[in-house]
Design a protein around this motif. Structure first.
Motif, short mmCIF file in Angstrom:
data_model
loop_
_atom_site.label_atom_id
_atom_site.label_comp_id
_atom_site.label_asym_id
_atom_site.label_seq_id
_atom_site.Cartn_x
_atom_site.Cartn_y
_atom_site.Cartn_z
N GLU A 92 35.07 18.20 40.98
CA GLU A 92 34.05 18.83 40.14
C GLU A 92 34.36 18.69 38.66
O GLU A 92 33.47 18.68 37.83
N THR A 93 35.63 18.60 38.33
CA THR A 93 36.03 18.48 36.91
C THR A 93 36.12 17.04 36.45
O THR A 93 36.48 16.77 35.32
N GLN A 124 48.96 13.01 47.70
CA GLN A 124 47.90 12.45 46.89
C GLN A 124 48.37 12.24 45.46
O GLN A 124 49.36 12.82 45.04
N MET A 125 47.65 11.40 44.76
CA MET A 125 47.88 11.16 43.34
C MET A 125 46.65 11.69 42.61
O MET A 125 45.53 11.53 43.10
N GLN A 126 46.87 12.29 41.46
CA GLN A 126 45.74 12.83 40.70
C GLN A 126 45.67 12.16 39.35
O GLN A 126 46.67 11.99 38.67
N PHE A 127 44.45 11.77 38.97
CA PHE A 127 44.19 11.12 37.70
C PHE A 127 43.11 11.88 36.96
O PHE A 127 42.29 12.55 37.57
N THR A 128 43.09 11.75 35.66
CA THR A 128 42.04 12.36 34.86
C THR A 128 41.44 11.27 33.98
O THR A 128 42.12 10.31 33.64
N PRO A 129 40.15 11.39 33.64
CA PRO A 129 39.56 10.37 32.76
C PRO A 129 40.38 10.23 31.49
O PRO A 129 40.72 11.22 30.85
N TYR A 130 40.71 9.00 31.13
CA TYR A 130 41.64 8.73 30.03
C TYR A 130 41.05 8.98 28.66
O TYR A 130 41.67 9.61 27.83
N SER A 131 39.86 8.48 28.41
CA SER A 131 39.34 8.54 27.05
C SER A 131 38.12 9.42 26.92
O SER A 131 37.36 9.28 25.98
N ALA A 132 37.92 10.32 27.86
CA ALA A 132 36.72 11.13 27.82
C ALA A 132 37.03 12.59 28.14
O ALA A 132 36.65 13.10 29.18
N GLY A 151 36.67 16.39 28.60
CA GLY A 151 35.49 17.20 28.81
C GLY A 151 34.36 16.49 29.54
O GLY A 151 33.23 16.94 29.52
N ILE A 152 34.67 15.39 30.19
CA ILE A 152 33.63 14.65 30.90
C ILE A 152 33.08 15.50 32.05
O ILE A 152 33.81 16.22 32.70
N ALA A 153 31.78 15.43 32.24
CA ALA A 153 31.13 16.19 33.31
C ALA A 153 31.22 15.39 34.61
O ALA A 153 31.20 14.17 34.59
N PRO A 154 31.32 16.09 35.75
CA PRO A 154 31.46 15.39 37.02
C PRO A 154 30.33 14.40 37.29
O PRO A 154 30.56 13.35 37.87
N HIS A 155 29.11 14.71 36.88
CA HIS A 155 28.00 13.80 37.15
C HIS A 155 28.05 12.55 36.27
O HIS A 155 27.29 11.62 36.49
#
Length: 124
Positions: free
Chosen positions: A73-74, A87-95, A97-101
């Motif tokens: 969701e995040t 599991q491995m967890q990643f987050t958007p690199y250059s964005a 506050g990106i919305a899930p949609h």
């Protein structure tokens, strides 16, 4: 927490290729996404020695064990490992506050993620 997470990234392209940064090494590969099932096949790679503290070989080994993917969701990407190895967890690199949609694995163009956390199980 992975030291220097900006050195452990994935960039998925819509043509089925993936570009991987594994510390001081670059790796090309391909991926197949079928629903939530994801496989990553590693291809050509630089093979520099990144230092004793580098997690490059562990990281690449884990990517070769990916069996599934989920965008939370995040907007984080969770890659499930085969044999229930965590599991491995990643987050958007250059964005921030990106919305899930705004993100999915099968978008047009490229989506980059930075590695945030080590697998949830000890695989050494």
């Amino acid at each position: 927490m992975v030291p220097a997470p900006q050195n452990y990234t994935l960039t998925f392209a819509d043509d089925g290729t993936v570009a991987i940064k594994a510390d001081c090494n670059q790796v090309n590969g391909s991926y197949v996404l079928d629903g939530e099932a994801l496989t990553i096949e590693l291809g050509a790679a630089t093979m520099a020695f990144c230092g004793e503290q580098s997690m490059d070989q562990i990281y690449l080994g884990l990517l070769g064990r990916v069996s599934g993917a989920l965008v939370t969701e995040t907007g984080d990407l969770r890659l499930g490992l085969s044999d229930d190895a965590g599991q491995m967890q990643f987050t958007p690199y250059s964005a921030p506050g990106i919305a899930p949609h705004d993100i999915s694995l099968d978008t047009q163009g490229s989506v980059s993620f930075t590695h945030l956390t080590p697998p949830t199980t000890d695989l050494v």
